[in-house]
Design a protein around this motif. Structure first.
Motif, PDB file in Angstrom:
ATOM      1  N   LEU A 148       0.831  -1.212   0.000  1.00 45.07           N
ATOM      2  CA  LEU A 148       0.000   0.000   0.000  1.00 45.07           C
ATOM      3  C   LEU A 148       0.860   1.254   0.000  1.00 45.07           C
ATOM      4  O   LEU A 148       0.611   2.195  -0.759  1.00 45.07           O
ATOM      5  N   LYS A 149       1.902   1.266   0.844  1.00 45.11           N
ATOM      6  CA  LYS A 149       2.766   2.439   0.942  1.00 45.11           C
ATOM      7  C   LYS A 149       3.624   2.630  -0.306  1.00 45.11           C
ATOM      8  O   LYS A 149       4.118   3.723  -0.550  1.00 45.11           O
ATOM      9  N   SER A 150       3.794   1.565  -1.091  1.00 47.91           N
ATOM     10  CA  SER A 150       4.602   1.646  -2.308  1.00 47.91           C
ATOM     11  C   SER A 150       3.777   2.052  -3.530  1.00 47.91           C
ATOM     12  O   SER A 150       4.335   2.252  -4.600  1.00 47.91           O
ATOM     13  N   ASP A 151       2.477   2.149  -3.380  1.00 53.07           N
ATOM     14  CA  ASP A 151       1.594   2.481  -4.499  1.00 53.07           C
ATOM     15  C   ASP A 151       1.416   3.991  -4.577  1.00 53.07           C
ATOM     16  O   ASP A 151       0.749   4.589  -3.728  1.00 53.07           O
ATOM     17  N   PRO A 152       1.994   4.646  -5.594  1.00 50.72           N
ATOM     18  CA  PRO A 152       1.927   6.112  -5.677  1.00 50.72           C
ATOM     19  C   PRO A 152       0.503   6.666  -5.797  1.00 50.72           C
ATOM     20  O   PRO A 152       0.245   7.791  -5.396  1.00 50.72           O
ATOM     21  N   THR A 153      -0.437   5.860  -6.287  1.00 50.32           N
ATOM     22  CA  THR A 153      -1.814   6.351  -6.407  1.00 50.32           C
ATOM     23  C   THR A 153      -2.517   6.429  -5.059  1.00 50.32           C
ATOM     24  O   THR A 153      -3.566   7.061  -4.946  1.00 50.32           O
ATOM     25  N   LEU A 154      -1.926   5.808  -4.036  1.00 53.05           N
ATOM     26  CA  LEU A 154      -2.565   5.783  -2.720  1.00 53.05           C
ATOM     27  C   LEU A 154      -1.908   6.698  -1.697  1.00 53.05           C
ATOM     28  O   LEU A 154      -2.482   6.947  -0.643  1.00 53.05           O
ATOM     29  N   LEU A 155      -0.728   7.192  -1.998  1.00 56.24           N
ATOM     30  CA  LEU A 155       0.061   7.934  -1.010  1.00 56.24           C
ATOM     31  C   LEU A 155      -0.705   9.056  -0.318  1.00 56.24           C
ATOM     32  O   LEU A 155      -0.625   9.201   0.898  1.00 56.24           O
ATOM     33  N   GLU A 156      -1.427   9.844  -1.055  1.00 56.16           N
ATOM     34  CA  GLU A 156      -2.156  10.965  -0.451  1.00 56.16           C
ATOM     35  C   GLU A 156      -3.566  10.607  -0.025  1.00 56.16           C
ATOM     36  O   GLU A 156      -4.218  11.369   0.671  1.00 56.16           O
ATOM     37  N   ALA A 157      -4.038   9.428  -0.420  1.00 53.28           N
ATOM     38  CA  ALA A 157      -5.429   9.057  -0.157  1.00 53.28           C
ATOM     39  C   ALA A 157      -5.628   8.321   1.162  1.00 53.28           C
ATOM     40  O   ALA A 157      -6.762   8.189   1.622  1.00 53.28           O
ATOM     41  N   VAL A 158      -4.556   7.840   1.772  1.00 55.05           N
ATOM     42  CA  VAL A 158      -4.707   7.010   2.971  1.00 55.05           C
ATOM     43  C   VAL A 158      -3.674   7.396   4.026  1.00 55.05           C
ATOM     44  O   VAL A 158      -2.572   7.847   3.715  1.00 55.05           O
ATOM     45  N   ARG A 159      -4.076   7.186   5.263  1.00 50.53           N
ATOM     46  CA  ARG A 159      -3.155   7.260   6.387  1.00 50.53           C
ATOM     47  C   ARG A 159      -3.303   5.938   7.133  1.00 50.53           C
ATOM     48  O   ARG A 159      -4.421   5.482   7.402  1.00 50.53           O
ATOM     49  N   ILE A 160      -2.177   5.310   7.409  1.00 53.05           N
ATOM     50  CA  ILE A 160      -2.168   3.987   8.030  1.00 53.05           C
ATOM     51  C   ILE A 160      -1.693   4.115   9.473  1.00 53.05           C
ATOM     52  O   ILE A 160      -0.617   4.641   9.729  1.00 53.05           O
ATOM     53  N   ALA A 161      -2.526   3.644  10.383  1.00 54.64           N
ATOM     54  CA  ALA A 161      -2.184   3.645  11.811  1.00 54.64           C
ATOM     55  C   ALA A 161      -1.946   2.202  12.232  1.00 54.64           C
ATOM     56  O   ALA A 161      -2.895   1.444  12.467  1.00 54.64           O
ATOM     57  N   ARG A 162      -0.672   1.819  12.279  1.00 52.88           N
ATOM     58  CA  ARG A 162      -0.334   0.471  12.751  1.00 52.88           C
ATOM     59  C   ARG A 162      -0.096   0.565  14.250  1.00 52.88           C
ATOM     60  O   ARG A 162       0.895   1.131  14.701  1.00 52.88           O
TER      61      ARG A 162
END
Length: 191
Positions: free
Chosen positions: A71-85
Motif C-alpha cells: 500500500l505504501k509503495s503504491d503512488p496512487t494511494l500515497l495521499e489518499a490514505v493514512r495507516i495507523a499500525r
C-alpha cells in the motif's frame, strides 16, 4: 563472513519489507485479493474490515506487513490514505484510549500532520468528552483521506475495550465511512 539479513520470527514489521516479499509463499492469491479490497477501501466509500485468524507463528503478521508495504509503495494511494499500525501488546481499556493509540501511531508515521491533540481540550475531561474530542480531532486531521487501522492481536484489544468500547468503535465505523480495519487474531471472540 557473509552478512545475514534480519528476519524477526514473530514481528515481521521489524524485517525489511523486500525480504518479507522474497520469503512470502503460498498466500499470494490471498494477498492480491486483500490488497484489492484495501485499495477499494482507500479509493471509495466502501470499507472492508479484514481479519486474519490463526495460531502464533502461522504468518498473519507477515501477510499484514506485506500488505502495508504494498500500500505504501503504491503512488496512487500515497495521499489518499493514512495507516495507523498500532503497537502490539499494548492494553486498551477504553474507546478514547483506543483513539489515542490511533493518533499516536499516526503521529509516529506522519509527524506534524498528526500532532498530539490539544491538551487544554483533553486534560481532566470525562470519558464522554474525551471520546468526542478525540473523534472530532481524528476526523478533522484525516480530512478527505481514508484511515486504515492495523491491529495485531485484535482478540486482546477487544477484551480490553469490553462491551462498551466495542460498541463505540462499531458506532464510529458506521457513522464515519473513513476507517477500515486490517487485523490479526489468534482466535475468534464474541466481540
Amino acid at each position: 563472513m557473509a552478512h545475514r539479513a534480519f528476519v524477526s520470527r514473530f514481528s515481521p514489521n521489524r524485517t525489511d519489507p523486500e525480504l518479507l516479499e522474497a520469503i512470502f509463499v503460498q498466500r499470494e492469491q490471498l494477498a492480491r485479493l486483500w490488497l484489492e479490497q484495501l485499495r477499494d477501501n482507500i479509493l471509495t466509500g466502501t470499507k472492508h474490515h479484514l481479519l486474519a485468524i490463526g495460531p502464533r507463528g502461522c504468518g498473519k503478521s507477515h501477510l499484514v506487513s506485506i500488505l502495508i508495504h504494498r500500500l505504501k509503495s503504491d503512488p496512487t494511494l500515497l495521499e489518499a490514505v493514512r495507516i495507523a499500525r498500532l503497537p502490539e501488546d499494548e492494553t486498551t481499556p477504553s474507546f478514547w484510549k483506543f483513539l489515542l493509540r490511533i493518533l499516536r501511531a499516526l503521529n509516529t508515521d506522519y509527524g506534524d500532520e498528526f500532532p498530539p491533540p490539544p491538551r487544554d481540550q483533553i486534560e481532566n475531561a470525562a470519558d464522554e468528552r474525551l471520546t468526542a474530542v478525540l473523534s472530532a480531532y481524528l476526523l478533522r486531521k484525516l480530512g478527505t483521506r481514508s484511515l486504515l487501522v492495523v491491529v495485531e492481536n485484535l482478540d486482546d484489544v477487544l477484551r480490553g475495550l469490553k462491551d462498551e468500547g466495542q460498541k463505540r468503535w462499531r458506532a464510529f465505523l458506521q457513522e464515519h465511512a473513513v476507517a477500515a480495519t486490517l487485523a490479526t487474531s489468534q482466535q475468534l471472540t464474541s466481540g
